[in-house]
Write a protein that holds these residues in place. Structure first.
Motif, PDB file in Angstrom:
ATOM      1  N   PHE A 178       0.823  -1.227   0.000  1.00  0.00           N
ATOM      2  CA  PHE A 178       0.000   0.000   0.000  1.00  0.00           C
ATOM      3  C   PHE A 178       0.837   1.247   0.000  1.00  0.00           C
ATOM      4  CE2 PHE A 178      -3.764  -2.311   0.247  1.00  0.00           C
ATOM      5  CZ  PHE A 178      -3.590  -3.358   1.122  1.00  0.00           C
ATOM      6  N   GLU A 179       2.115   1.050  -0.223  1.00  0.00           N
ATOM      7  CA  GLU A 179       2.957   2.248  -0.272  1.00  0.00           C
ATOM      8  C   GLU A 179       2.736   2.989  -1.569  1.00  0.00           C
ATOM      9  OE1 GLU A 179       7.125   1.744   0.412  1.00  0.00           O
ATOM     10  OE2 GLU A 179       6.712   0.502   2.174  1.00  0.00           O
ATOM     11  N   ARG A 180       2.954   4.225  -1.413  1.00  0.00           N
ATOM     12  CA  ARG A 180       2.764   5.068  -2.591  1.00  0.00           C
ATOM     13  C   ARG A 180       3.811   4.727  -3.621  1.00  0.00           C
ATOM     14  NH1 ARG A 180       3.201  11.528  -2.211  1.00  0.00           N
ATOM     15  NH2 ARG A 180       5.190  10.888  -1.279  1.00  0.00           N
ATOM     16  N   PHE A 181       3.369   4.683  -4.797  1.00  0.00           N
ATOM     17  CA  PHE A 181       4.235   4.443  -5.968  1.00  0.00           C
ATOM     18  C   PHE A 181       4.901   3.072  -5.975  1.00  0.00           C
ATOM     19  CE2 PHE A 181       3.262   8.435  -7.293  1.00  0.00           C
ATOM     20  CZ  PHE A 181       3.720   9.457  -6.492  1.00  0.00           C
ATOM     21  N   TYR A 182       4.499   2.287  -5.030  1.00  0.00           N
ATOM     22  CA  TYR A 182       5.159   0.973  -5.054  1.00  0.00           C
ATOM     23  C   TYR A 182       4.487   0.096  -6.085  1.00  0.00           C
ATOM     24  CZ  TYR A 182       7.227  -3.374  -3.660  1.00  0.00           C
ATOM     25  OH  TYR A 182       7.916  -4.543  -3.671  1.00  0.00           O
ATOM     26  N   ARG A 183       5.285  -0.400  -6.920  1.00  0.00           N
ATOM     27  CA  ARG A 183       4.720  -1.313  -7.909  1.00  0.00           C
ATOM     28  C   ARG A 183       5.387  -2.662  -7.754  1.00  0.00           C
ATOM     29  NH1 ARG A 183       5.566   1.064 -13.543  1.00  0.00           N
ATOM     30  NH2 ARG A 183       4.435  -0.805 -13.986  1.00  0.00           N
ATOM     31  N   GLY A 184       4.522  -3.582  -7.678  1.00  0.00           N
ATOM     32  CA  GLY A 184       5.057  -4.927  -7.451  1.00  0.00           C
ATOM     33  C   GLY A 184       5.813  -5.462  -8.657  1.00  0.00           C
ATOM     34  N   GLN A 185       6.666  -6.376  -8.391  1.00  0.00           N
ATOM     35  CA  GLN A 185       7.419  -6.963  -9.509  1.00  0.00           C
ATOM     36  C   GLN A 185       6.678  -8.158 -10.048  1.00  0.00           C
ATOM     37  OE1 GLN A 185      10.125  -5.472 -10.160  1.00  0.00           O
ATOM     38  NE2 GLN A 185      10.659  -4.358  -8.281  1.00  0.00           N
ATOM     39  N   ARG A 186       5.519  -7.942 -10.450  1.00  0.00           N
ATOM     40  CA  ARG A 186       4.787  -9.134 -10.877  1.00  0.00           C
ATOM     41  C   ARG A 186       5.012  -9.320 -12.376  1.00  0.00           C
ATOM     42  NH1 ARG A 186      -0.947  -9.021  -7.931  1.00  0.00           N
ATOM     43  NH2 ARG A 186      -0.677  -6.820  -7.492  1.00  0.00           N
ATOM     44  N   HIS A 187       5.152 -10.531 -12.680  1.00  0.00           N
ATOM     45  CA  HIS A 187       5.537 -10.804 -14.058  1.00  0.00           C
ATOM     46  C   HIS A 187       4.344 -10.909 -14.961  1.00  0.00           C
ATOM     47  CE1 HIS A 187       9.230 -11.585 -12.012  1.00  0.00           C
ATOM     48  NE2 HIS A 187       8.644 -12.524 -11.279  1.00  0.00           N
ATOM     49  N   GLN A 188       3.444 -11.642 -14.497  1.00  0.00           N
ATOM     50  CA  GLN A 188       2.339 -11.879 -15.401  1.00  0.00           C
ATOM     51  C   GLN A 188       1.175 -10.961 -15.052  1.00  0.00           C
ATOM     52  OE1 GLN A 188       2.317 -15.952 -14.160  1.00  0.00           O
ATOM     53  NE2 GLN A 188       2.370 -16.614 -16.290  1.00  0.00           N
ATOM     54  N   ALA A 189       0.864 -10.271 -16.006  1.00  0.00           N
ATOM     55  CA  ALA A 189      -0.291  -9.382 -15.809  1.00  0.00           C
ATOM     56  C   ALA A 189      -0.832  -9.007 -17.160  1.00  0.00           C
ATOM     57  CB  ALA A 189       0.136  -8.135 -15.047  1.00  0.00           C
ATOM     58  N   ARG A 190      -2.004  -8.618 -17.136  1.00  0.00           N
ATOM     59  CA  ARG A 190      -2.602  -8.241 -18.413  1.00  0.00           C
ATOM     60  C   ARG A 190      -1.991  -6.943 -18.891  1.00  0.00           C
ATOM     61  NH1 ARG A 190      -7.030 -11.261 -19.384  1.00  0.00           N
ATOM     62  NH2 ARG A 190      -7.694 -12.471 -17.577  1.00  0.00           N
ATOM     63  N   SER A 191      -1.633  -6.201 -17.938  1.00  0.00           N
ATOM     64  CA  SER A 191      -1.087  -4.909 -18.331  1.00  0.00           C
ATOM     65  C   SER A 191      -0.031  -4.535 -17.337  1.00  0.00           C
ATOM     66  CB  SER A 191      -2.221  -3.874 -18.355  1.00  0.00           C
ATOM     67  OG  SER A 191      -1.709  -2.591 -18.208  1.00  0.00           O
TER      68      SER A 191
ATOM     69  N   LEU B 228      -3.352   1.371  -5.018  1.00  0.00           N
ATOM     70  CA  LEU B 228      -3.576   0.745  -3.713  1.00  0.00           C
ATOM     71  C   LEU B 228      -3.307   1.713  -2.590  1.00  0.00           C
ATOM     72  CD1 LEU B 228      -2.230  -2.904  -4.181  1.00  0.00           C
ATOM     73  CD2 LEU B 228      -4.573  -2.127  -3.842  1.00  0.00           C
ATOM     74  N   ALA B 229      -2.322   2.549  -2.817  1.00  0.00           N
ATOM     75  CA  ALA B 229      -2.050   3.555  -1.776  1.00  0.00           C
ATOM     76  C   ALA B 229      -3.267   4.446  -1.590  1.00  0.00           C
ATOM     77  CB  ALA B 229      -0.830   4.384  -2.167  1.00  0.00           C
ATOM     78  N   LEU B 230      -3.863   4.779  -2.687  1.00  0.00           N
ATOM     79  CA  LEU B 230      -5.070   5.616  -2.609  1.00  0.00           C
ATOM     80  C   LEU B 230      -6.185   4.885  -1.893  1.00  0.00           C
ATOM     81  CD1 LEU B 230      -5.836   8.435  -3.543  1.00  0.00           C
ATOM     82  CD2 LEU B 230      -6.812   7.430  -5.594  1.00  0.00           C
ATOM     83  N   VAL B 231      -6.293   3.606  -2.253  1.00  0.00           N
ATOM     84  CA  VAL B 231      -7.326   2.786  -1.601  1.00  0.00           C
ATOM     85  C   VAL B 231      -7.089   2.787  -0.101  1.00  0.00           C
ATOM     86  CG1 VAL B 231      -8.119   0.433  -1.276  1.00  0.00           C
ATOM     87  CG2 VAL B 231      -7.882   1.340  -3.568  1.00  0.00           C
ATOM     88  N   HIS B 232      -5.845   2.623   0.224  1.00  0.00           N
ATOM     89  CA  HIS B 232      -5.482   2.614   1.644  1.00  0.00           C
ATOM     90  C   HIS B 232      -5.903   3.899   2.331  1.00  0.00           C
ATOM     91  CE1 HIS B 232      -2.267   2.561   4.948  1.00  0.00           C
ATOM     92  NE2 HIS B 232      -3.147   1.634   5.247  1.00  0.00           N
ATOM     93  N   GLN B 233      -5.589   5.002   1.680  1.00  0.00           N
ATOM     94  CA  GLN B 233      -5.980   6.304   2.247  1.00  0.00           C
ATOM     95  C   GLN B 233      -7.476   6.410   2.427  1.00  0.00           C
ATOM     96  OE1 GLN B 233      -4.493   8.818   3.405  1.00  0.00           O
ATOM     97  NE2 GLN B 233      -2.354   8.559   2.821  1.00  0.00           N
ATOM     98  N   PHE B 234      -8.171   6.010   1.378  1.00  0.00           N
ATOM     99  CA  PHE B 234      -9.634   6.111   1.428  1.00  0.00           C
ATOM    100  C   PHE B 234     -10.186   5.293   2.577  1.00  0.00           C
ATOM    101  CE2 PHE B 234      -9.635   8.861  -1.766  1.00  0.00           C
ATOM    102  CZ  PHE B 234      -9.903   8.497  -3.067  1.00  0.00           C
TER     103      PHE B 234
END
Lengths: 1410, 104
Positions: free
Chosen positions: A547-560, A568-574
């Motif tokens: 949920f950290e800001r600007f943190y992007r996971g190193q996920r390999h497979q994704a649609r995009s 998620l950080a925003l979600v966390h804030q909300f």
């Protein structure tokens, strides 16, 4: 100390300070006697007391040598000297002074050893005022106690402030006498002063602790230091200002500007504090030449000024230069010792600390302010940024979308793809910007959850389902398990949307196959949402940082691989803003579950309308983009926007690109015009009103809000739909816009679809509103009645066609402000005008009214309306609605009915022709509101009877007579026998203005015409026409009736006159008959004068009961009867008695009064009888007058068998007799006797006149203005016999006989024989006839006078007339004969004719009985 | 009202009309005087008896003269008749027969 004396507190209160001691400084060393001086203070140490005692020459004292001292004294001395406690003793009457070492040390000071053996008075002269009384008290046997008494001792060589606690007690002999005084004393000075100083320090510290600002510090310092003027006669604080100049910050004990307290210290001046001495040093500086420097100094509480002061620098931590310095004035009565200096330094320290604190606080405050400013700047920056970002974004997105959805000119597949790319990314960018802003706000603590009670299950389902298409497209399944919760959850919907969408989006992004499950449950305190997927999962070490800001996971497979990491950080804030928690669990390769817990909450915080749900759309679309891009572009959800008629839309934006963009979007459907700013927009609106205004909010000059304001405040455009295009997102902006009156609010960037949809819906709404309004207008217009709307100020703002018709004032004249032109003008009818105004005021105040009022049509005529007024509150403003109906016709009809009735009544009352005409014309004038009306009879002369209202000064400029304008109409009316209108000159003969109208008086016959002329030419309604015709018919009939009446009255009058009028009245009789002035009827009065046989004359006057013809009829019958009876009867009594019988038989005759007299000419005797009549008046020639009351009795036929008596009266020559009816003498409200008396007076006065003149004068005198009743009168003048003869006859042959009757007795009495008498009569008769004929031509109003004299034996007769004798046309044989006769019969005839008349003198010698 | 005049008609033995007047003849009744005489003198002869007249003025005298012009007029006015002097003054005797007493 001693026995029985009670310890008594000194009764006098101890003044805390004050001793007024003369300031005496003694040089004790100088005064000490040389022999007792002992070692001087600056020499070897002073001796002890014991030693000193040896050195005192006791012989000199009052005690004498030591050995002679009493044992008690010895004992006391021993005690004293041996004690370590400070004491002194005074022995004997002068209190010889003893003391011990302790006393010497503590108190005595330099006075030792000098004091030993002196008197107490000598020793303590400076405080004797204080201790003297106490010592006296002690000598009486009392003890004293004083605690910390202030005593100014001069024990140190200067006047010293000291405090001592001491007790005086008597030393008593065994027998009780007081031998001396013992004093035990402790000095308290240090304690007292110490406490005082401590107190000051404490208070100052305490006060300073509460100060925050520098000036508070200084105030506290001044206040507190001023409380201790003992130790601080004055205290000053100087602070260095910005340029290092010391300025007086506060002062105690001195005023700023005093000598010691200059406001600014001038280093050059000598009268200044030596600031330079402070520089460099860190310590305080003693200034002991205060008086020399300043000349004067404050003295604080003391009598003497401070002579020294201490300057204490106020240091600042970490700073070389102090903040300022304290200048503390020193107590003149204390030595400026180290204690004092320490005290001042402590003060300085505290002050410095206080200042430092204040400054620190100040600095802190400024920092906080700076932070706040910074914060504000940041927010502003963000707003501006958003504006800046969003506008270009709109202009990228918009055209891109348009290009993609353009059916008319579609893009080629290649271009389409490119543009699709552009669009997608523009979308993303937009969302990114939004999220960033949201996040920044959230982080800054400025984001708040605007919660409201929500059915969370429904909302969740809604959102999830909206995401459905993407999930489907992805080939995944979604399970939505959201059963309704048992209570609402307070959430910010928009935030919830975003939370869920973000989670779903993430789930979708990282789930390549399988399912996504959305579950919502209600826990005990919170709702729990979980979004679970069967995706790639998250590595465990990444979970914490998810949920950290600007943190992007190193996920390999994704649609995009897109994503900023903010989601998620925003979600966390909300979630946190809701007071909830979010967590994630994941198993790599299996899936991830996010769990959100949100407490139910208790109170919603949302204030404005719910945010628009455009975010869902964008999330969906973005997700859809991740699917196979081989698919054609996203289904174009171009809704078929139908045209909303040929509506006109005005687009207002200062950005040209924006304008073009919006125009292009709207053009296909509506007429679009543009304006570059608010002012231009207003112009455009005024020129041609659009159906909708689409405006940017932020524009230079007149911005969107200003434009809206201007539009709303103009009633013409108040309902014009306005839609804002704004870059300011957030509810508060939306609220502000909608609150200001905007119909809708679109946030940039917006999609073209959105824009179109909005514009269309607003146009439709406006159209519906307009339709409503049009319907209402049509309804109101269709009414027959007038409908008027007035605003709160009473001005007419809306009218309908009915109003225009009824009052003639057009709509184009709106608004109409009071005073209204349709109110009656003040000059017309002042009363009515002010009534109307008062009515209007009342209506405005009360808001209601119902009634009939008179208004004025534009063309001037009065219109009566039945009006109803009511008021209503509309948009906080009061409005009045009035509806009224024209009831003029009804009213006028009613008026006319009553007018006709009234006319009828008046005409019925009118008696004669004049009255009829007057009544008619005045009614006509009133009904037709004109002052010109008249009747034209047969003759061409018009009888225009009395024109009330015509200005008296109608000069040459006045309107021409009625005949001019109306003559043709009058003629036509006469000829055609109908009502004819007279058109106003210059007007075509139509229904319009008429000058007047004319109608024949009687359609059946008669040539009279009644006409009337209007004040101002005006239309004549059919009603008025027919009314006029009816009225003129009335008039005709009334005239005829009146004519008949007049005729009948004339007949009646003629008849009565014919009954009454004898023409052969003797010359010495005058008769008068005056009918009453009104009602102009014949009466029942009569007179009669009849020649009776035997040279007698019958004189009768009678009064029948009643009036009019019936009375006249009775009167006639009675008169005739009376005549007949007189001719036969000899006595009046008989006549009256017979009349009684006669009267009984004639109806109406009883109660007739009658006066009946028979005069015998030969004997000049009058016999009379009266039947209840007014008594006759007899005036004798000597002036006496009497009423002939006797023989009165009752009226005729009243009393059966009434006895009629008669009275005989001798009439002397020259007597006058007046008989009359009561009309002459009776006056209303007056006793009859008064009238009779009046008649008597007049008759007596006028008795010598001839009867005719007498009669006229009597009438003039008694009934000068006419009389109310009929008057019949007979005047008889008894001829004067052979005196002078005088007679005057009217120029009528009928008078001749009467004249003869008069002449006869006179001639006979004058001595003429019967034959001569006849001759003279004939001759005189000739002369008189000639005078009648030729002089007056028988004008019987003229008179011929005949005078006769007897001169000696000659009878002389003179006949005079005043006529003009016309020369005879033909030879006047008759005249010749007449003259011949005269000459023949008389002895002398002289005829003299002048212009003034003719005189004929006839003379004859008297010839006796020949 | 005309002065009092009484007229009395009689036919004399010789067939002449005798009109007797008593009272007064003045302007108010001279017409009647004339009328009576005119009627009575239709035969060309008339006797006017003025014995009982107490007054006769110039108008009446004129009538007498008039009658006398048209027919044979005899006037009875005796010495005791008060109007005899008048008749003498006007010299009626010149045109008519003045009698002292009435014929049978």
């Amino acid at each position: 100390m001693a026995g029985g004396a009670p310890v008594v507190e000194h009764p006098e209160p101890h003044p805390p300070v004050l001793a007024r001691f003369p300031s005496v400084r003694r040089n004790y060393s100088a005064r000490m006697p040389v022999d007792l001086a002992g070692p001087a203070p600056d020499r070897s140490p002073t001796p002890s007391v014991t030693e000193a005692m040896e050195q005192v020459d006791w012989q000199q004292t009052s005690l004498g040598v030591r050995r002679d001292w009493p044992p008690l004294l010895d004992a006391m001395v021993r005690v004293l000297v041996g004690s370590k406690f400070s004491m002194w003793m005074g022995w004997g009457p002068d209190l010889t002074f003893f003391y011990n070492d302790a006393y010497r040390r503590d108190t005595l000071g330099v006075k030792h050893p000098w004091a030993l053996g002196r008197t107490a008075h000598e020793v303590w002269e400076e405080i004797w005022d204080d201790i003297g009384p106490r010592l006296d008290h002690v000598r009486q046997g009392y003890s004293t106690w004083d605690e910390a008494l202030l005593l100014f001792l001069e024990r140190s060589g200067y006047r010293e402030e000291t405090y001592h606690t001491f007790s005086y007690s008597p030393i008593t002999e065994a027998e009780g006498s007081v031998a001396g005084v013992l004093c035990v004393v402790t000095e308290e000075t240090d304690r007292v002063i110490g406490e005082r100083r401590l107190s000051t320090l404490r208070q100052l510290a305490s006060e300073l602790a509460q100060t925050l600002h520098e000036d508070q510090v200084f105030r506290a310092v001044a206040t507190e230091l001023a409380k201790n003027p003992y130790d601080l006669p004055f205290a000053l604080v100087y602070a260095y200002d910005g340029s290092g100049v010391p300025r007086l910050a506060c002062a105690a004990g001195a005023e700023p500007g005093d000598a010691v307290a200059p406001v600014v210290l001038d280093p050059a001046s000598s009268r200044s504090w030596p600031v330079e001495r402070l520089v460099g040093g860190i310590g305080s500086v003693v200034v002991d030449d205060v008086l020399e420097r300043f000349g004067t100094a404050p003295s604080g509480i003391w009598d003497d000024p401070a002579t020294a002061a201490v300057m204490v620098p106020l240091s600042r931590q970490g700073q070389a230069l102090p903040a300022g310095f304290l200048v503390a004035g020193a107590n003149p009565y204390r030595q400026l010792d180290q204690d004092s200096i320490s005290f001042f330094e402590l003060l300085g320290g505290q002050i410095a600390a206080g200042l430092a604190n204040a400054r620190a606080y100040e600095a802190e405050r400024r920092r906080a302010e700076a932070l706040a400013d910074l914060d504000r700047a940041k927010t502003e920056f963000f707003s501006n940024v958003s504006h800046e970002f969003r506008t270009p974004l709109t202009l990228i997105l918009g055209p891109a979308e348009d290009a993609l959805s353009d059916d008319a000119d579609p893009l080629s597949p290649a271009q389409s793809n490119r543009v699709e790319l552009i669009r997608r990314n523009a979308r993303r960018l937009r969302r990114l910007v939004n999220d960033m802003l949201d996040f920044a706000r959230a982080e800054g603590g400025r984001l708040r959850a605007e919660t409201e009670p929500t059915d969370l299950a429904e909302l969740t389902r809604d959102v999830a389902l909206s995401f459905g298409p993407a999930i489907e497209r992805a080939g995944l399944t979604m399970t939505v398990d959201c059963p309704p919760l048992d209570r609402p959850v307070h959430v910010d919907r928009d935030m919830w949307d975003k939370i869920l969408l973000n989670l779903l989006s993430n789930a979708l992004k990282f789930t390549l196959e399988g399912e996504i499950e959305v579950v919502l449950r209600g826990g005990p305190d919170a709702a729990v949402l979980s979004v679970a997927d069967t995706g790639v999962g998250i590595p465990p070490d990444e979970l914490p940082r998810l949920f950290e800001r600007f943190y992007r996971g190193q996920r390999h497979q994704a649609r995009s691989h897109e994503g900023t990491g903010i989601g998620l950080a925003l979600v966390h804030q909300f979630v946190q803003l809701h007071g909830g928690t979010i967590g994630a669990t994941s198993v790599e390769g299996s899936g991830t579950t996010f769990t959100v817990t949100v407490p139910y909450g208790t109170r919603g915080t949302a204030t404005g309308p719910v945010q628009l749900d455009s975010s869902r759309q964008s999330y969906l679309e973005e997700a859809l983009q991740w699917m196979a891009s081989t698919e054609s572009a996203a289904p174009r959800s171009v809704a078929r926007i139908g045209r909303t008629g040929g509506a006109r839309v005005l687009v207002v934006d200062d950005n040209p690109d924006m304008r073009r963009h919006v125009t292009r979007i709207l053009e296909p459907f509506w007429d679009v015009s543009v304006a570059t700013d608010g002012a231009a927009a207003l112009e455009a609106v005024r020129r041609q009103r659009p159906d909708l205004v689409l405006t940017d909010v932020m524009m230079p000059g007149l911005d969107g809000l200003g434009l809206l304001d201007a539009l709303r405040s103009d009633p013409q455009t108040a309902t014009l739909p306005v839609v804002f295009l704004s870059a300011r997102a957030g509810e508060e902006a939306a609220v502000e816009g909608l609150g200001a009156g905007a119909d809708d609010y679109l946030v940039k960037p917006f999609s073209s679809l959105e824009l179109l949809a909005r514009v269309r819906s607003n146009l439709e709404l406006a159209a519906m509103r307009n339709q409503e309004s049009a319907w209402r207008t049509a309804l109101v217009e269709a009414l027959d009645e007038a409908v008027v709307v007035l605003d709160a100020s009473g001005a007419v703002v809306e009218v309908n066609q009915g109003f225009e018709r009824i009052l003639g004032y057009p709509r184009s004249g709106l608004p109409y402000r009071p005073p209204f032109p349709w109110f009656p003008a003040s000059e017309e009818a002042a009363g009515t005008a002010s009534e109307m105004e008062a009515l209007a005021d009342r209506i405005l105040a009360e808001g209601r009214f119902e009634g009939i009022i008179g208004l004025r049509h534009r063309d001037g005529r009065t219109v009566h309306v039945s009006a109803v007024v009511d008021s209503v509150e509309m948009a906080g403003e009061r409005r009045y609605i009035a509806a009224f109906r024209d009831v003029t016709a009804d009213l006028l009809a009613a008026e006319r009915e009553s007018a006709l009735a009234q006319v009828g009544i008046r005409l019925a009352e009118a008696v004669d022709v004049n009255e009829v005409l007057e009544a008619t014309l005045s009614e006509l004038r009133r009904i037709f509101q004109t002052s010109h009306a008249g009747v034209e009879r047969e003759a061409p002369t018009t009888e225009e009877l009395g024109e009330p209202g015509r200005p008296a000064d109608a000069g040459p400029g006045a309107e021409p007579g009625p005949t001019e304008a109306l003559a043709p109409a009058v003629d036509a009316a006469r000829r055609r026998r109908q009502v004819v209108m007279a058109p106003a000159p210059g007007e075509p003969e139509s229904e319009r203005a008429m000058a007047g109208m004319a109608a024949p008086l009687d359609p059946a016959g008669g040539a009279g015409v009644v006409w009337l002329r209007f004040e101002r030419p005006r239309p004549v309604t059919a009603d008025e026409r027919s009314l006029f015709a009816v009225l003129s018919g009335y008039v005709g009939q009334a005239l005829r009736r009146a004519q008949l009446f007049d005729d009948s009255r004339t007949v009646a009058s003629a008849m009565q006159r014919s009954i009454l009028g004898p023409t052969d009245i003797p010359v010495n009789v005058a008769v008068r008959y005056l009918p009453a002035v009104r009602p102009l009827e014949v009466g029942g009065d009569w007179y009669d004068v009849i020649e009776l046989p035997g040279n007698r004359l019958g004189i009768v006057v009678g009064d029948c009961v009643g009036r009019g013809l019936p009375a006249a009829t009775v009167m006639g019958q009675l008169r005739s009867a009376c005549r007949a009876l007189l001719l036969q009867a000899q006595s009046p009594a008989t006549v009256v008695a017979s009349l009684d019988a006669f009267a009984e038989r004639i109806p109406g005759a009883p109660c007739t009064t009658v006066f009946c007299g028979i005069l015998d000419r030969a004997s000049a005797e009058l016999r009379l009888c009266s039947a209840g009549h007014i008594p006759g008046v007899l005036a004798r020639p000597d002036g006496s007058v009497e009423l002939l009351r006797q023989a009165g009795s009752v009226p005729l036929a009243v009393l059966d068998g009434a006895l009629r008596s008669e009275l005989a009266v001798r009439l002397e020559p020259g007597a006058a007799l007046v008989l009359c009816t009561d009309g002459l003498v009776e006056r209303r409200g007056e006793n009859l006797d008064v009238g009779l008396e009046r008649l008597c007076q007049v008759t007596a006065r006028l008795r010598e006149l001839d009867p005719d003149t007498l009669a006229d004068q009597v009438l003039a005198s008694l009934v000068p203005g006419g009389q109310e009743d009929d008057v019949a009168m007979v005047v008889y003048h008894q001829p004067t016999g052979s005196g002078a003869f005088r007679a005057s006859v009217a120029a009528h042959p009928a008078e001749l006989a009467g004249l003869r009757r008069l002449l006869e007795p006179w001639l006979l009495a004058s001595g003429a024989s019967p034959r001569q008498m006849t001759d003279i009569l004939i001759a005189t008769g000739e002369a008189v006839s000639n005078a009648m004929e030729h002089g007056y031509r028988y004008d019987h109003t003229r008179r011929v006078n005949v005078d006769g004299h007897v001169r000696g034996a000659t009878i002389e007769l003179v006949v005079r007339d005043r006529g003009t004798w016309r020369p005879a046309r033909s030879p006047d044989i008759e005249r010749g004969r007449g003259l011949q006769i005269m000459r023949g019969l008389m002895d002398d005839v002289v005829v003299r004719t002048t212009e003034g008349g003719t005189t004929v003198m006839l003379k004859a010698e008297v010839r006796g009985a020949v | 009202m005309p002065s009092d005049l009484r007229v009395e008609n009689r036919t004399l033995a010789d067939g002449r009309n005798r009109v007797g007047f008593s009272g007064e003849v003045d302007a108010t009744n001279v017409a009647r005087f004339r009328e009576s005489l005119a009627q009575a003198s239709s035969s060309g002869r008339v006797v006017a008896d003025l014995s009982n007249l107490t007054y006769l003025d110039s108008a009446g005298v004129e009538v007498l003269f008039d009658v006398a012009r048209r027919c044979a007029l005899a006037v009875v006015a005796g010495p005791e008749c008060v109007v005899r002097h008048l008749l003498d003054v006007v010299a009626l005797g010149a045109v008519a027969t003045v009698l002292d007493e009435a014929p049978a």
